[in-house]
Write a protein that holds these residues in place. Sequence first.
Motif, PDB file in Angstrom:
ATOM      1  N   GLU A 268       0.829  -1.193   0.000  1.00 46.10           N
ATOM      2  CA  GLU A 268       0.000   0.000   0.000  1.00 46.10           C
ATOM      3  C   GLU A 268       0.870   1.252   0.000  1.00 46.10           C
ATOM      4  O   GLU A 268       1.987   1.251   0.534  1.00 46.10           O
ATOM      5  CB  GLU A 268      -0.910   0.048   1.241  1.00 46.10           C
ATOM      6  CG  GLU A 268      -2.065  -0.925   1.222  1.00 46.10           C
ATOM      7  CD  GLU A 268      -2.973  -0.711   2.419  1.00 46.10           C
ATOM      8  OE1 GLU A 268      -2.480  -0.192   3.451  1.00 46.10           O
ATOM      9  OE2 GLU A 268      -4.166  -1.033   2.337  1.00 46.10           O
ATOM     10  N   ILE A 269       0.331   2.322  -0.594  1.00 46.42           N
ATOM     11  CA  ILE A 269       0.937   3.638  -0.459  1.00 46.42           C
ATOM     12  C   ILE A 269      -0.182   4.632  -0.179  1.00 46.42           C
ATOM     13  O   ILE A 269      -1.362   4.348  -0.411  1.00 46.42           O
ATOM     14  CB  ILE A 269       1.713   4.077  -1.731  1.00 46.42           C
ATOM     15  CG1 ILE A 269       0.755   4.259  -2.905  1.00 46.42           C
ATOM     16  CG2 ILE A 269       2.820   3.095  -2.073  1.00 46.42           C
ATOM     17  CD1 ILE A 269       1.383   4.930  -4.113  1.00 46.42           C
ATOM     18  N   VAL A 270       0.189   5.789   0.346  1.00 44.65           N
ATOM     19  CA  VAL A 270      -0.756   6.900   0.510  1.00 44.65           C
ATOM     20  C   VAL A 270      -0.476   7.900  -0.598  1.00 44.65           C
ATOM     21  O   VAL A 270       0.665   8.318  -0.796  1.00 44.65           O
ATOM     22  CB  VAL A 270      -0.612   7.571   1.887  1.00 44.65           C
ATOM     23  CG1 VAL A 270      -1.450   8.845   1.950  1.00 44.65           C
ATOM     24  CG2 VAL A 270      -1.030   6.613   2.990  1.00 44.65           C
ATOM     25  N   LEU A 271      -1.521   8.268  -1.343  1.00 48.41           N
ATOM     26  CA  LEU A 271      -1.384   9.205  -2.456  1.00 48.41           C
ATOM     27  C   LEU A 271      -2.005  10.541  -2.063  1.00 48.41           C
ATOM     28  O   LEU A 271      -3.118  10.592  -1.529  1.00 48.41           O
ATOM     29  CB  LEU A 271      -2.071   8.650  -3.704  1.00 48.41           C
ATOM     30  CG  LEU A 271      -1.791   9.377  -5.027  1.00 48.41           C
ATOM     31  CD1 LEU A 271      -0.313   9.262  -5.397  1.00 48.41           C
ATOM     32  CD2 LEU A 271      -2.659   8.789  -6.138  1.00 48.41           C
ATOM     33  N   SER A 272      -1.291  11.630  -2.337  1.00 49.78           N
ATOM     34  CA  SER A 272      -1.749  12.977  -1.983  1.00 49.78           C
ATOM     35  C   SER A 272      -1.920  13.804  -3.250  1.00 49.78           C
ATOM     36  O   SER A 272      -1.022  13.873  -4.087  1.00 49.78           O
ATOM     37  CB  SER A 272      -0.737  13.650  -1.044  1.00 49.78           C
ATOM     38  OG  SER A 272      -1.051  15.015  -0.854  1.00 49.78           O
ATOM     39  N   ASP A 273      -3.085  14.438  -3.386  1.00 49.57           N
ATOM     40  CA  ASP A 273      -3.351  15.348  -4.507  1.00 49.57           C
ATOM     41  C   ASP A 273      -3.232  16.777  -3.983  1.00 49.57           C
ATOM     42  O   ASP A 273      -3.824  17.126  -2.955  1.00 49.57           O
ATOM     43  CB  ASP A 273      -4.755  15.114  -5.074  1.00 49.57           C
ATOM     44  CG  ASP A 273      -4.999  15.855  -6.378  1.00 49.57           C
ATOM     45  OD1 ASP A 273      -4.019  16.362  -6.958  1.00 49.57           O
ATOM     46  OD2 ASP A 273      -6.164  15.931  -6.812  1.00 49.57           O
ATOM     47  N   THR A 274      -2.479  17.627  -4.670  1.00 48.34           N
ATOM     48  CA  THR A 274      -2.196  18.973  -4.166  1.00 48.34           C
ATOM     49  C   THR A 274      -2.543  20.028  -5.210  1.00 48.34           C
ATOM     50  O   THR A 274      -2.885  19.723  -6.345  1.00 48.34           O
ATOM     51  CB  THR A 274      -0.702  19.115  -3.791  1.00 48.34           C
ATOM     52  OG1 THR A 274       0.098  18.842  -4.946  1.00 48.34           O
ATOM     53  CG2 THR A 274      -0.329  18.139  -2.693  1.00 48.34           C
ATOM     54  N   VAL A 275      -2.426  21.289  -4.805  1.00 47.18           N
ATOM     55  CA  VAL A 275      -2.732  22.412  -5.686  1.00 47.18           C
ATOM     56  C   VAL A 275      -1.772  22.437  -6.868  1.00 47.18           C
ATOM     57  O   VAL A 275      -0.595  22.106  -6.747  1.00 47.18           O
ATOM     58  CB  VAL A 275      -2.651  23.745  -4.899  1.00 47.18           C
ATOM     59  CG1 VAL A 275      -1.255  23.987  -4.369  1.00 47.18           C
ATOM     60  CG2 VAL A 275      -3.088  24.917  -5.764  1.00 47.18           C
ATOM     61  N   GLY A 276      -2.304  22.799  -8.039  1.00 48.41           N
ATOM     62  CA  GLY A 276      -1.463  22.904  -9.216  1.00 48.41           C
ATOM     63  C   GLY A 276      -0.604  24.156  -9.192  1.00 48.41           C
ATOM     64  O   GLY A 276      -0.963  25.165  -8.561  1.00 48.41           O
ATOM     65  N   PHE A 277       0.528  24.095  -9.861  1.00 49.19           N
ATOM     66  CA  PHE A 277       1.429  25.240  -9.939  1.00 49.19           C
ATOM     67  C   PHE A 277       1.215  25.966 -11.262  1.00 49.19           C
ATOM     68  O   PHE A 277       0.568  25.462 -12.176  1.00 49.19           O
ATOM     69  CB  PHE A 277       2.885  24.791  -9.826  1.00 49.19           C
ATOM     70  CG  PHE A 277       3.184  24.049  -8.553  1.00 49.19           C
ATOM     71  CD1 PHE A 277       2.506  24.333  -7.383  1.00 49.19           C
ATOM     72  CD2 PHE A 277       4.141  23.050  -8.526  1.00 49.19           C
ATOM     73  CE1 PHE A 277       2.778  23.644  -6.206  1.00 49.19           C
ATOM     74  CE2 PHE A 277       4.427  22.352  -7.363  1.00 49.19           C
ATOM     75  CZ  PHE A 277       3.737  22.652  -6.200  1.00 49.19           C
ATOM     76  N   ILE A 278       1.780  27.155 -11.365  1.00 46.76           N
ATOM     77  CA  ILE A 278       1.644  27.962 -12.569  1.00 46.76           C
ATOM     78  C   ILE A 278       2.812  28.926 -12.636  1.00 46.76           C
ATOM     79  O   ILE A 278       3.411  29.264 -11.600  1.00 46.76           O
ATOM     80  CB  ILE A 278       0.296  28.725 -12.559  1.00 46.76           C
ATOM     81  CG1 ILE A 278      -0.056  29.246 -13.956  1.00 46.76           C
ATOM     82  CG2 ILE A 278       0.321  29.867 -11.559  1.00 46.76           C
ATOM     83  CD1 ILE A 278      -1.482  29.787 -14.062  1.00 46.76           C
ATOM     84  N   ARG A 279       3.163  29.351 -13.837  1.00 47.56           N
ATOM     85  CA  ARG A 279       4.216  30.355 -13.969  1.00 47.56           C
ATOM     86  C   ARG A 279       3.773  31.667 -13.324  1.00 47.56           C
ATOM     87  O   ARG A 279       2.585  31.985 -13.291  1.00 47.56           O
ATOM     88  CB  ARG A 279       4.535  30.602 -15.447  1.00 47.56           C
ATOM     89  CG  ARG A 279       5.548  29.627 -16.006  1.00 47.56           C
ATOM     90  CD  ARG A 279       5.626  29.742 -17.492  1.00 47.56           C
ATOM     91  NE  ARG A 279       4.327  29.441 -18.108  1.00 47.56           N
ATOM     92  CZ  ARG A 279       4.133  29.300 -19.399  1.00 47.56           C
ATOM     93  NH1 ARG A 279       5.122  29.455 -20.229  1.00 47.56           N
ATOM     94  NH2 ARG A 279       2.935  28.994 -19.872  1.00 47.56           N
TER      95      ARG A 279
END
Length: 391
Positions: A268-279
């Motif tokens: 098993e792993i824990v997956l984290s979804d985060t805020v997208g980056f931008i220039r």
Amino acid sequence: MIKIGALEGGASIGRSHKQVVSTAPRTERAGLVGCFFARRGRARAEESLLELEALASAAGAMVVERVLQERPAPDPAFFVGRGKADELRQVAQALGLDLLIFDDELSPGQQRNLENRTDCKILDRTQLILDIFARRARTREGKLQVELAQLNYLLPRLVGKGTMLSRLGAGIGTRGPGETRLEMDRRRIRNRIALLRREIERVGRHRQQQRSRRQGVPVPVAALVGYTNAGKSTLFNALTRAGTVEGRQLFSTLDPLLRRVELRNGTEIVLSDTVGFIRKLPHDIVAAFRATLEEVREADLLLHVIDRSNPHWRDQAAAVEEVLTELGAQNKPVIDVYNKADLLPEGSHPMRPLGRDSVLISARTGFGLPDLKSLLLVWGRTRVKRLKSMD
């Protein structure tokens, strides 16, 4: 908070002579303004202006004009120069523009001078991104972080709002009440900023406690990072079946999500979804979202999701690397996940960075996901052994 598209229009019913106020928001008409400071920078400036158009649309504005100017350097007073500011005034009047959006961050003085010169509402890229963040934030943590970034942006610009706030201007006959009102506004904002920082620190401590509990169990954590709209949430759903919001929206995910992913043979792993980056991501936003972005810095592995169908994917990937460096996460192990393979011409393959794992996938169709899971399985087993050996 900037409320693009929050103006209300009126309507009347002729026979009854009764005024009926429409509750439908009026879409504001916007003009985009960009600058480049060397001839070789025109292509990048045009690309950035296209991205600004997507941001404006995400905020609810209708873009009707685009202006791009070459300059040796930004004008200290108007950013684009007095002549161009006069031209923008004429354009705004001719096209009935409600606002002009600049593709760079303006100083308080530049913004004030442009508003006076063009007689039009002026926004910059930072304000626009903050408005979108305010619309997208759903959790209390996300809302606190957006408000902090907005107030940090507003505070140095408050002096330019003095006339509006106190109904008085500078000079003879304006001392006392106007200055007192301005100082009161400054103090209220500073007090609110201090309160928000304490609240965010409390949230950060709570999040750290959650991470400490996770670290007590040998389950490695992988964080999805990437440019906004690269397909992170679609991949997150494909791997976890979490049902999070997807779609071609900029910054559709502001609040971190964590789910367990079961691989083969009980790994098993824990997956984290985060805020997208931008220039040109404003520094205040990075600072305000530091508590949320701790998930990136504390992760054992980064999955760098890259929209390989975008012709400017290299520049987008470089922008993500810059933010990771600012967060102190540049030395984390990385798997480059080239997404949107279904949109690529047949036979096209991504370049494999030297010394890094990479995989070509389509999170939407499922192509390549078994290969990605195999990479995660090998990494997860190795990481679990290392975590157990440290106990």
